[in-house]
Each structure stands twice: as structure tokens, then as C-alpha cells.
Write a protein that holds these residues in place. Sequence first.
Motif, mmCIF file in Angstrom:
data_model
loop_
_atom_site.group_PDB
_atom_site.id
_atom_site.type_symbol
_atom_site.label_atom_id
_atom_site.label_comp_id
_atom_site.label_asym_id
_atom_site.label_seq_id
_atom_site.Cartn_x
_atom_site.Cartn_y
_atom_site.Cartn_z
ATOM 1 N N TYR A 82 0.807 -1.311 -0.011
ATOM 2 C CA TYR A 82 -0.070 0.203 0.083
ATOM 3 C C TYR A 82 0.805 1.311 -0.222
ATOM 4 C CZ TYR A 82 -3.171 3.667 1.740
ATOM 5 O OH TYR A 82 -3.899 4.765 1.905
ATOM 6 N N TYR A 132 2.045 2.002 -3.501
ATOM 7 C CA TYR A 132 0.807 2.502 -4.159
ATOM 8 C C TYR A 132 0.713 3.868 -4.068
ATOM 9 C CZ TYR A 132 -4.002 3.974 -4.919
ATOM 10 O OH TYR A 132 -5.181 4.426 -5.069
ATOM 11 N N CYS A 135 1.388 6.353 -7.008
ATOM 12 C CA CYS A 135 0.092 6.778 -7.704
ATOM 13 C C CYS A 135 -0.406 8.369 -6.958
ATOM 14 C CB CYS A 135 -1.120 5.856 -7.407
ATOM 15 S SG CYS A 135 -0.683 4.198 -8.585
ATOM 16 N N HIS A 136 0.166 8.524 -5.801
ATOM 17 C CA HIS A 136 -0.312 9.709 -5.398
ATOM 18 C C HIS A 136 0.871 10.420 -4.580
ATOM 19 C CE1 HIS A 136 -4.487 8.678 -5.701
ATOM 20 N NE2 HIS A 136 -4.262 7.529 -5.373
ATOM 21 N N ILE A 150 -4.487 -5.605 -5.453
ATOM 22 C CA ILE A 150 -4.940 -4.507 -5.781
ATOM 23 C C ILE A 150 -3.956 -3.113 -6.032
ATOM 24 C CG2 ILE A 150 -6.800 -2.667 -5.059
ATOM 25 C CD1 ILE A 150 -8.313 -4.726 -3.738
ATOM 26 N N SER A 151 -2.997 -3.205 -4.861
ATOM 27 C CA SER A 151 -2.215 -1.967 -4.978
ATOM 28 C C SER A 151 -1.407 -2.198 -5.985
ATOM 29 C CB SER A 151 -1.268 -2.153 -3.673
ATOM 30 O OG SER A 151 -1.777 -1.890 -2.591
ATOM 31 N N TYR A 152 -0.785 -3.294 -6.435
ATOM 32 C CA TYR A 152 0.226 -3.468 -7.596
ATOM 33 C C TYR A 152 -0.655 -3.380 -9.098
ATOM 34 C CZ TYR A 152 4.183 -4.444 -5.329
ATOM 35 O OH TYR A 152 5.365 -4.204 -4.104
ATOM 36 N N ALA A 153 -1.866 -3.766 -8.928
ATOM 37 C CA ALA A 153 -2.767 -3.484 -10.044
ATOM 38 C C ALA A 153 -2.989 -2.008 -10.767
ATOM 39 C CB ALA A 153 -4.259 -4.152 -10.113
ATOM 40 N N ARG A 154 -3.126 -1.184 -9.494
ATOM 41 C CA ARG A 154 -3.246 0.072 -9.850
ATOM 42 C C ARG A 154 -1.676 0.650 -9.917
ATOM 43 N NH1 ARG A 154 -7.708 2.256 -5.157
ATOM 44 N NH2 ARG A 154 -9.359 1.180 -5.694
ATOM 45 N N ILE A 155 -0.793 0.352 -9.477
ATOM 46 C CA ILE A 155 0.578 0.701 -9.774
ATOM 47 C C ILE A 155 0.879 0.416 -11.397
ATOM 48 C CG2 ILE A 155 3.024 0.227 -9.446
ATOM 49 C CD1 ILE A 155 2.491 -0.300 -6.434
ATOM 50 N N ALA A 190 -1.469 -0.028 -13.590
ATOM 51 C CA ALA A 190 -2.250 0.839 -14.698
ATOM 52 C C ALA A 190 -1.560 2.315 -14.412
ATOM 53 C CB ALA A 190 -3.630 0.820 -14.083
ATOM 54 N N SER A 191 -1.068 2.838 -13.310
ATOM 55 C CA SER A 191 -0.893 4.041 -13.430
ATOM 56 C C SER A 191 0.674 4.517 -14.273
ATOM 57 C CB SER A 191 -0.294 4.575 -11.885
ATOM 58 O OG SER A 191 0.144 5.777 -11.880
#
Length: 345
Positions: free
Chosen positions: A149, A152, A156-157, A245-250, A252-253
Amino acid sequence: MHCMDGGYSSINHWERESGKRVDDWSKTVDLRNGSTVTEFILVGFEQSSSSTRALIFALFLALYSLAMAMNGLIIFITWTDPRLNSPMYFFLGHLSFLDVCFITTTMPQMLIHLVVKNHIVSFVSCSTQMYLVFCMGVAECILLAFMAYERYVAICHPLSYAQIMSGQVCVKLVSTAWFFGLINGIFLEYMSFRNPFCRDNHIENFFCEAPIVITLSCGDPQFSLRVIFADAIVVLLSPMVLIAISYARILASILGRVSSSGRGKTFSTCASHLTVVIFLYTSAIFSYMNPCSTHGPEKDKPFSLLYTIITPMCNPTIYSFRNKEMKGAMVRALGRTSLAKTESV
């Protein structure tokens, strides 16, 4: 009297043939007659020859020394080097501390049993060791999820990173990992020792591994094994979902907005964490998420060695070799040590 003498002669003959001690044999007979277990006998190294045990002792001692030295160095530099004053290294220092505690619950006992003939452990020692393994293992699984997390948020932020991952939040996350480890350890300890033990006291492993110990209890051990399986689903799969979920969003980003060089750097920072996750979760899943099949020594020993010895040793190595800031901090720490020795002389 003649019959008694004959009985003793047969026991002595059995002792010479099998290499077992008479008192171990008599304890096993008593257990089958309904007595309660007060101690266990670890027989993980029993079939090994003296030369093999000496080789294993040297290997395990080297691995243990390397794990303690590497994890100790990471703890020192992450808690003292001001350049590593960030949430990522805060979590990494606590991960190394967990690894030190985790490997120390099993490795010293393994080393002792490789050089002595007495492989007996008391009931209290066995239950304490099992609790610590549960506690440290669960805490490490949760901490790895929080580390994912943190990655992420950092990727991402980045503009809100300092606010989201403040020092107070990091302390709360680490405390949460320890809290769930302590509580879950108590629950699993109760499920493992809820029934009395009257079948046998020989544990076919290097330490008190829960699935093997449970099969030695009176009555049907399947209920306890199913409960541990259900607990493993929650404890292992829940953090895995957060990590995924964290790495999927990473992913995608970084695929959407980062250049090729930036992608390589981002993937490099995440690769170390993913490698540690794969090592730990693979061995834990194969050890505890197997409710119906029997847990034999040939199946359990390799995975037991993986998550009790190999993983704590590999974690600092993986993070150190793949992180330039960690390499620089280690060089600075070793340089300060060398300078202090020179000045003292």
C-alpha cells in the motif's frame, strides 16, 4: 522373574537395533495406553548420519549468521541513517526485526539438536515456539500488505504521499500488524492444543509445526486443521488481495503516464517487495492451506525450511542488492565502523 528378564533382554535388543533410547520407547507405550503428553521428541534429523548432520549444522549456522548480520545491519541503518528517514525504510526496518525474531524462534533449537542426542522439548517450549511462529508469521504477512500500500501511495499519489503516509499513520500500521499477529497467535495456539495428546509424542519435523502437532492429538484432528485452513484464508488471502489491488493500480498508473526509463525504475523498486511476497506466501500457503490431506514429513519439511530459514535470510539480501539507497547506507555504516576502529587504535 524369568519372564521379566526376557522382557528386558528384548528391549535391550530393540534398543541396539533401532538406536532409540529405552525411556523414549516406554514413554510411547505409555502414551498409547492413555497417558498425557508432557514433552515432544523432534525427529527431523533422526535419519541423518553423523557426517550429514555435521554438514547441515555448518550450513544452517552460516545461514543463521548471515540472516542475523544482514537483518541487523538493515535495522541499524534504517533506524539511524537520516537519509533513510521515509515510510518505506521504516517498514523495511520492522520487517527485518520480524525476520530476526522469526528465525530465532526455530534456528537455535535446530542447531542444538544437530549436535546433541537429546531431541526432547517440553510441552510448554513446544507451545511457546508454535505461538511465536504464528505471531511473527501473521504480523509479517500483514506488514507486507501495508508495504505494498505504501508503494501504491508513493507511485500513484506522490503529491499526497507525505500526508497519507505520515509518521503517525506508519506507527499505527505497524502496530496493527503486531496486534493481529499477537491475537491470531493466541487463537491458533488454542486450536492447536485444544485436545489432549495421547497418541504419540514424535514430531516428524525440525520444530513444532502446527499441522503435524495437531495430528498427534486425541480424537479427530480434522476440525482443528479445517479451522487453521479457514484462518489461513483470512490471514493470507486478505493481505494478498490488498497487495494485488495495490500493484494492479500501480501497473495501470505507470503504463499510462510514465516514460520507459521511469517504468524501469518503478518496476525495480517494486520487484524486491514482490519477490519477498512470493517467497513467504508460497511456503505459507502450501504449509497451512491444506485442510484435508495428511501432513507428512516429506511434504512439510521443504516448506518449513523455506519460510523459517530461507525467507528471513533472503529478505535483506533482496532489498539490499536491488536498492541503491540501501547500498549507499550500508557503505556509509561500514565506513563509520571502520573509522571508529581506526580512531580507537
